[in-house]
Scaffold this motif. Sequence first.
Motif, PDB file in Angstrom:
ATOM      1  N   GLY A 105       0.381   2.209 -14.607  1.00 17.45           N
ATOM      2  CA  GLY A 105       0.166   3.205 -13.574  1.00 17.45           C
ATOM      3  C   GLY A 105      -1.236   3.748 -13.550  1.00 17.45           C
ATOM      4  N   ASP A 106      -1.886   3.821 -14.719  1.00 19.91           N
ATOM      5  CA  ASP A 106      -3.259   4.321 -14.759  1.00 19.91           C
ATOM      6  C   ASP A 106      -4.227   3.341 -14.108  1.00 19.91           C
ATOM      7  N   LEU A 107      -4.021   2.037 -14.350  1.00 20.02           N
ATOM      8  CA  LEU A 107      -4.888   1.044 -13.717  1.00 20.02           C
ATOM      9  C   LEU A 107      -4.629   0.979 -12.213  1.00 20.02           C
ATOM     10  N   ALA A 108      -3.352   0.937 -11.824  1.00 23.41           N
ATOM     11  CA  ALA A 108      -3.027   0.912 -10.400  1.00 23.41           C
ATOM     12  C   ALA A 108      -3.557   2.154  -9.697  1.00 23.41           C
ATOM     13  N   GLY A 109      -3.441   3.316 -10.368  1.00 23.16           N
ATOM     14  CA  GLY A 109      -3.919   4.561  -9.772  1.00 23.16           C
ATOM     15  C   GLY A 109      -5.428   4.608  -9.629  1.00 23.16           C
ATOM     16  N   LEU A 110      -6.139   4.058 -10.613  1.00 25.77           N
ATOM     17  CA  LEU A 110      -7.592   4.012 -10.540  1.00 25.77           C
ATOM     18  C   LEU A 110      -8.046   3.219  -9.320  1.00 25.77           C
ATOM     19  N   ILE A 111      -7.450   2.047  -9.119  1.00 25.90           N
ATOM     20  CA  ILE A 111      -7.839   1.203  -7.983  1.00 25.90           C
ATOM     21  C   ILE A 111      -7.348   1.818  -6.667  1.00 25.90           C
ATOM     22  N   PHE A 112      -6.153   2.398  -6.688  1.00 28.92           N
ATOM     23  CA  PHE A 112      -5.608   3.047  -5.485  1.00 28.92           C
ATOM     24  C   PHE A 112      -6.522   4.175  -5.012  1.00 28.92           C
ATOM     25  N   ASP A 113      -6.968   5.016  -5.938  1.00 26.70           N
ATOM     26  CA  ASP A 113      -7.844   6.137  -5.568  1.00 26.70           C
ATOM     27  C   ASP A 113      -9.151   5.637  -4.959  1.00 26.70           C
ATOM     28  N   ALA A 114      -9.655   4.511  -5.483  1.00 29.39           N
ATOM     29  CA  ALA A 114     -10.903   3.957  -4.953  1.00 29.39           C
ATOM     30  C   ALA A 114     -10.702   3.321  -3.583  1.00 29.39           C
ATOM     31  N   ALA A 115      -9.499   2.769  -3.338  1.00 25.87           N
ATOM     32  CA  ALA A 115      -9.229   2.080  -2.067  1.00 25.87           C
ATOM     33  C   ALA A 115      -8.747   3.032  -0.980  1.00 25.87           C
ATOM     34  N   ARG A 116      -8.162   4.128  -1.345  1.00 25.77           N
ATOM     35  CA  ARG A 116      -7.462   4.996  -0.402  1.00 25.77           C
ATOM     36  C   ARG A 116      -8.317   5.491   0.768  1.00 25.77           C
ATOM     37  N   PRO A 117      -9.580   5.857   0.574  1.00 25.17           N
ATOM     38  CA  PRO A 117     -10.357   6.363   1.718  1.00 25.17           C
ATOM     39  C   PRO A 117     -10.498   5.365   2.857  1.00 25.17           C
ATOM     40  N   ARG A 118     -10.300   4.074   2.593  1.00 28.46           N
ATOM     41  CA  ARG A 118     -10.490   3.049   3.631  1.00 28.46           C
ATOM     42  C   ARG A 118      -9.189   2.361   4.027  1.00 28.46           C
ATOM     43  N   MET A 119      -8.068   3.047   3.819  1.00 25.67           N
ATOM     44  CA  MET A 119      -6.804   2.466   4.275  1.00 25.67           C
ATOM     45  C   MET A 119      -5.851   3.570   4.711  1.00 25.67           C
ATOM     46  N   ASP A 120      -4.866   3.171   5.492  1.00 28.90           N
ATOM     47  CA  ASP A 120      -3.788   4.053   5.923  1.00 28.90           C
ATOM     48  C   ASP A 120      -2.602   3.778   5.016  1.00 28.90           C
ATOM     49  N   ILE A 121      -2.210   4.757   4.187  1.00 28.50           N
ATOM     50  CA  ILE A 121      -1.115   4.561   3.256  1.00 28.50           C
ATOM     51  C   ILE A 121       0.132   5.267   3.775  1.00 28.50           C
ATOM     52  N   ARG A 122       1.257   4.558   3.778  1.00 33.71           N
ATOM     53  CA  ARG A 122       2.523   5.104   4.251  1.00 33.71           C
ATOM     54  C   ARG A 122       3.571   4.956   3.153  1.00 33.71           C
ATOM     55  N   PHE A 123       3.975   6.072   2.592  1.00 35.16           N
ATOM     56  CA  PHE A 123       5.013   6.067   1.565  1.00 35.16           C
ATOM     57  C   PHE A 123       6.389   6.197   2.208  1.00 35.16           C
ATOM     58  N   ASP A 124       7.417   5.955   1.391  1.00 32.12           N
ATOM     59  CA  ASP A 124       8.805   6.118   1.803  1.00 32.12           C
ATOM     60  C   ASP A 124       9.155   5.253   3.017  1.00 32.12           C
ATOM     61  N   ASP A 125       8.647   4.033   3.018  1.00 33.15           N
ATOM     62  CA  ASP A 125       8.953   3.088   4.088  1.00 33.15           C
ATOM     63  C   ASP A 125       8.806   1.676   3.541  1.00 33.15           C
ATOM     64  N   SER A 126       9.361   0.716   4.228  1.00 34.01           N
ATOM     65  CA  SER A 126       9.274  -0.675   3.784  1.00 34.01           C
ATOM     66  C   SER A 126       9.544  -1.592   4.966  1.00 34.01           C
ATOM     67  N   VAL A 127       9.361  -2.881   4.727  1.00 40.13           N
ATOM     68  CA  VAL A 127       9.546  -3.875   5.781  1.00 40.13           C
ATOM     69  C   VAL A 127      11.022  -4.218   5.927  1.00 40.13           C
ATOM     70  N   GLU A 128      11.504  -4.197   7.157  1.00 38.78           N
ATOM     71  CA  GLU A 128      12.870  -4.645   7.441  1.00 38.78           C
ATOM     72  C   GLU A 128      12.876  -6.102   7.866  1.00 38.78           C
ATOM     73  N   ARG A 129      11.976  -6.479   8.780  1.00 37.21           N
ATOM     74  CA  ARG A 129      11.885  -7.876   9.203  1.00 37.21           C
ATOM     75  C   ARG A 129      10.514  -8.147   9.794  1.00 37.21           C
TER      76      ARG A 129
END
Length: 399
Positions: A105-129
């Motif tokens: 989680g620390d490694l994923a979080g480090l990269i996530f924090d660096a990537a987040r300003p340039r992406m749209d993140i949507r939690f609590d959702d997933s692909v249906e089809r």
Amino acid sequence: MARRILITGASIAANTAAWWLGRNGFTVTMVERAPAFREGGQNVDLRGIGREALRRMGLEQDALARGTGEEGTAWVNAQGRPVARFAAGDSEGDGPTAEMEILRGDLAGLIFDAARPRMDIRFDDSVERIAQTADEATVTFMSGRRESFELVIVAEGVGSSTREHVFPGENAPRPMDLTIAYFTIPRTPTDDRFWRWYNAPGGRSVQLRPDPYGTTRAMLAIHGPSAGEQDWDPDRQKAFLRARFADVGWEAPRVLAGLDTTDDFYFDALRQVRMPRWSNGRVVLTGDAAWCVTPLAGVGTTLAVTGATVLACELCRHGDVAGALASYERAMRPMVEEAAGVPKIAPRIMHPRSGLGIRLLHGGLRLASNPALRGVAAKLFNRKGREPDLSRYDGLGRG
């Protein structure tokens, strides 16, 4: 070239791909089924080309600073005394404990924090089809939202539901005959900065590893074919572990007591993902969704960071999606296939079924830990293999 990209999952591979794509002019959307970013998790390490990829992102030193502080690996007897000890830095290259040991989680979080300003993140959702045409993939989400993207990158992990939707029946999983439970327990004064590994008859092991948060990461492992325990509910899984480890000794009673209070229990029967292809039109797999080699290969995180880097950079280099995906697969297949070749006898050797087998294992480890042979042992954990050439991506935008 595709400019609007959906990434499913918020894994290490997903965040790595998002980092590169966002910095090279792509419009990136990430969807994650969890209600918030998932922290925690057990120790992972990054070696060789994986560290090179992280270095190119400017995140290597930050990752080192967030390390677990693990100082080496020791196999111990029932009294807790080391019978073989591999200290980090004792030989050229990494041994069982790498220089870069960090919580998932620390490694994923480090990269996530660096990537987040340039992406749209949507939690609590997933692909249906997903419905595809030659030019785009139209995604219907569980939330009811419907959108089109030029490319969908699936980085959801070993049990990816989106992979099964787009590539039905194509995964030929390879069971590794090892069931593992991971969870966090309170730290005690007897815990040191070593990864301590205790073997018990019956193909069982108890392992304790340090973390940087004042707690201890525990692992219980059982060698043998799974009978479907990974599909049970957590209460039944915990009861199973209590029964199987009741007579083990060493720190097992303390670890089993920790099952009552832990909030990050994870249980799985290790199996590799074996896919004949990683892309289908406008959908591509990366990370464990494409090739999970299991922790037994020792390079899972290295493959995740490397593979996502190669995928994203090939998309940056090519003028068409099909060409980029073909180049990505050509570059990564050799490394993945080599890593996936870990023999199934390996977990059996490391989890003997008898007292004699444990004594033979300890004797071999004691010999390997001899200063004169440490270089040979280190080479087992630092195979160069058939790695992609990251120098071809020199000059890609990183600002």
